[in-house]
Design a protein around this motif. Structure first.
Motif, short mmCIF file in Angstrom:
data_model
loop_
_atom_site.label_atom_id
_atom_site.label_comp_id
_atom_site.label_asym_id
_atom_site.label_seq_id
_atom_site.Cartn_x
_atom_site.Cartn_y
_atom_site.Cartn_z
N LEU A 212 0.52 -0.78 0.42
CA LEU A 212 0.27 -0.22 -0.19
C LEU A 212 0.69 1.00 0.25
N HIS A 213 0.33 2.46 -0.60
CA HIS A 213 0.95 3.64 0.09
C HIS A 213 0.28 4.60 0.38
N LEU A 214 1.27 5.19 1.53
CA LEU A 214 0.85 5.54 2.82
C LEU A 214 1.38 7.30 2.50
N VAL A 215 0.14 7.98 2.05
CA VAL A 215 0.84 8.78 1.80
C VAL A 215 -0.28 9.95 3.51
N SER A 216 -0.16 11.15 3.79
CA SER A 216 -0.76 11.97 4.33
C SER A 216 -1.45 12.96 3.22
N VAL A 222 -1.67 17.82 -2.90
CA VAL A 222 -0.29 18.64 -3.51
C VAL A 222 -0.70 17.81 -4.50
N ALA A 223 -0.78 16.37 -4.53
CA ALA A 223 -1.20 15.65 -5.96
C ALA A 223 -1.72 15.78 -6.87
N MET A 224 -3.22 16.29 -6.52
CA MET A 224 -4.17 16.51 -6.88
C MET A 224 -4.24 18.11 -7.55
N ALA A 225 -3.43 18.82 -6.74
CA ALA A 225 -3.33 20.73 -7.44
C ALA A 225 -2.42 20.21 -8.47
N LEU A 226 -1.58 19.63 -8.21
CA LEU A 226 -0.53 19.33 -9.62
C LEU A 226 -1.12 18.55 -11.10
N TYR A 227 -1.85 18.02 -10.22
CA TYR A 227 -2.64 16.19 -12.22
C TYR A 227 -2.98 17.40 -13.22
N PRO A 228 -3.57 18.55 -13.49
CA PRO A 228 -3.50 19.14 -14.23
C PRO A 228 -2.58 19.82 -15.23
N TYR A 229 -1.35 19.60 -14.40
CA TYR A 229 -0.56 20.56 -14.95
C TYR A 229 0.64 19.11 -15.86
N LEU A 230 0.80 18.53 -15.30
CA LEU A 230 2.10 17.75 -15.02
C LEU A 230 1.82 16.02 -15.01
N PRO A 231 3.10 15.26 -16.09
CA PRO A 231 2.51 13.94 -16.41
C PRO A 231 2.27 13.14 -15.34
N VAL A 232 2.17 12.54 -15.25
CA VAL A 232 1.67 11.54 -13.98
C VAL A 232 2.62 10.83 -13.17
N TRP A 233 3.75 10.35 -14.04
CA TRP A 233 4.78 10.07 -13.48
C TRP A 233 5.70 10.85 -12.61
N ILE A 234 5.75 12.49 -13.43
CA ILE A 234 7.01 13.39 -12.39
C ILE A 234 5.70 13.47 -10.72
N ILE A 235 4.44 13.25 -11.00
CA ILE A 235 3.36 13.43 -9.64
C ILE A 235 4.40 12.44 -8.94
N ASP A 236 4.26 11.31 -8.95
CA ASP A 236 4.46 9.94 -8.80
C ASP A 236 5.76 9.73 -7.62
N THR A 264 -0.31 6.91 -10.17
CA THR A 264 -0.83 5.59 -11.24
C THR A 264 -1.12 4.58 -10.92
N MET A 265 -1.57 4.71 -9.35
CA MET A 265 -2.11 3.19 -9.22
C MET A 265 -3.64 3.41 -9.11
N LYS A 266 -3.68 4.62 -8.37
CA LYS A 266 -5.16 5.15 -8.39
C LYS A 266 -6.07 5.32 -9.91
N LEU A 267 -5.49 6.10 -10.83
CA LEU A 267 -5.49 5.92 -11.61
C LEU A 267 -6.18 4.74 -12.70
N THR A 268 -5.32 4.30 -12.27
CA THR A 268 -5.74 2.06 -13.23
C THR A 268 -5.89 1.32 -12.49
N THR A 269 -5.87 1.98 -11.71
CA THR A 269 -6.37 0.10 -10.17
C THR A 269 -7.56 0.55 -9.60
N PRO A 270 -8.30 -0.43 -8.36
CA PRO A 270 -8.82 0.12 -8.06
C PRO A 270 -8.54 -0.09 -6.58
N ALA A 271 -7.50 0.06 -5.80
CA ALA A 271 -6.84 0.38 -4.92
C ALA A 271 -6.50 2.50 -4.54
N TYR A 272 -6.74 2.36 -3.52
CA TYR A 272 -6.46 4.33 -3.23
C TYR A 272 -5.52 4.23 -2.06
#
Length: 405
Positions: A212-216, A222-236, A264-272
């Motif tokens: 699992l990925h543990l985040v705060s 921050v990741a959500m805010a960057l999503y419209p502007y950066l490639p997903v791999w950079i956000i990761d 990437t996992m959030k967008l491509t799999t059922p895992a949050y």
């Protein structure tokens, strides 16, 4: 008289489910002048938030990502809304857009009649047992990801002397102080319930079998805010760098990260990703014990695990998720809904099927996904029903309000 009573009630659109997705779809249709009716099995709208969520629950995303179309949260609302505030918001939303609902209606069958070019829906009024028939040109499946509780079968569990419950029944740690409690499931609900139990004085263990990925909250926003502007791999990469600073090596404490990045996992799999609410500090302090193996069997109050460990418990909470029941009543083989009852097609091609069939909030994209689906569905239905009106509308104004994806 009997034949006359059996005639179906005619509607333009039938929506099944009065959660956030169904309400959003109904509101967006209403704003376009399209009449819809929402059928809901429970006795209220937004029942997930009102009846199946623990007391301490707050939304994990900032409020700007958790507003339904055309109704942003007020400036003075908390950044992370408590459960009851969001439930109240859904009530107010339904009232504001005059969403027509029929509560305690369990849909038993929905099939497309090609001769009549309409959907025929059979529902039962759970208050009276009476069967009701509806007909509509369009059908929207909006029953969500969290439908029927799932609890795995464990040999001997029926004889367990303590309390056994699903996370949907858990409200707080009241009455659990000093007791040994096992939480089964390392997702967001399991982790937060484990924190709540430990904070309440329980001797808490949690089964975390997978990675699992543990985040705060702050990192994920921050990741959500960057999503419209950066490639997903950079956000990761940015998210993982921030996580390394905040959490260190979580694998040292039994929480292994996947090789696939969190966004990437959030967008491509059922895992949050798991949004940490303080559980990780409890794990590091030894107040929450992480167990890595599945339950094998139960003898009395002792649980045996697949790796051979045995531990006694006073209570067990299964945070093992839900299963969709859509395939039991939806009689359609067009490939829109998969065998698991969720969207069978990947985003963004997931929301529209054949013969006026749609699904909303069924592709694991959260509240902001419900908003996007609602606008897409309402725009498509409006175009089919009233092409002249839709051609003259300002489509730029039909995008979700304050809901990045």
């Amino acid at each position: 008289m009997a034949a006359e009573a059996a005639l179906p009630a005619e509607e333009e659109v039938i929506i099944v489910g009065a959660g956030q997705s169904g309400l959003a779809a109904a509101a967006c249709l209403s704003l376009r002048g399209v009449r819809s009716l929402v059928l809901e099995r429970d006795d209220c709208v937004g029942s997930l938030w009102r009846k199946r969520a623990y007391d301490r629950l707050h939304l994990h995303l900032a409020k700007k990502y958790c507003a339904l179309p055309h109704a942003p949260h007020p400036d003075d609302a908390p950044t992370y809304l408590p459960r009851d505030d969001f439930a109240g918001y859904l009530d107010a939303y339904a009232a504001r857009f005059a969403v027509r609902t029929r509560l305690r209606r369990e849909v038993r069958s929905a099939r497309y009649d090609p001769a009549a070019t309409r959907w025929e829906v059979e529902a039962v009024d759970l208050a009276t047992g009476k069967v009701e028939l509806y007909a509509a040109r369009f059908l929207v499946v909006a029953t969500g990801e969290n439908d029927e509780r799932f609890v795995p079968e464990v040999p001997g569990m029926e004889a367990f002397p303590g309390t056994v419950m699903h996370a949907a029944e858990y409200r707080s740690a009241e009455g659990m102080k000093g007791k040994a409690v096992l939480v089964v499931g390392g997702g967001n609900s399991g982790m937060e319930i484990a924190y709540d139990l430990a904070a309440g004085g329980s001797l808490t263990s949690i089964v975390v079998r997978g990675e699992l990925h543990l985040v705060s909250k702050e990192i994920w926003n921050v990741a959500m805010a960057l999503y419209p502007y950066l490639p997903v791999w950079i956000i990761d990469k940015l998210v993982l760098l921030m996580c390394a600073v905040v959490f260190g090596d979580t694998a040292r404490h039994g929480l292994r990260r996947p090789a696939v990045g969190p966004f990437t996992m959030k967008l491509t799999t059922p895992a949050y990703p798991v949004v940490d609410v303080g559980t990780y500090a409890k794990i590091r302090a030894g107040e929450v014990r992480v167990l890595p193996a599945a339950l094998k069997s139960v003898r009395g109050n002792v649980v045996e695990f697949a790796d051979g460990q045995r531990h006694p418990f006073d209570a067990i909470v299964f945070a093992t998720g839900y299963r969709s029941t859509v395939r039991r009543w939806l009689k359609s083989d067009d490939g829109l809904i998969g065998d698991d009852g969720l969207a069978a097609r990947s985003y963004p091609e997931h929301w529209k099927g054949d013969n006026g069939l749609y699904c909303a909030g069924m592709v694991r994209r959260g509240i902001y996904g419900s908003c996007e689906d609602a606008e897409l569905i309402a725009g498509d239905i409006s175009k089919l029903l009233r092409p002249e009106q839709e051609q003259g509308s300002n489509t730029a104004g039909n995008k979700p309000d304050s809901n990045g994806s």
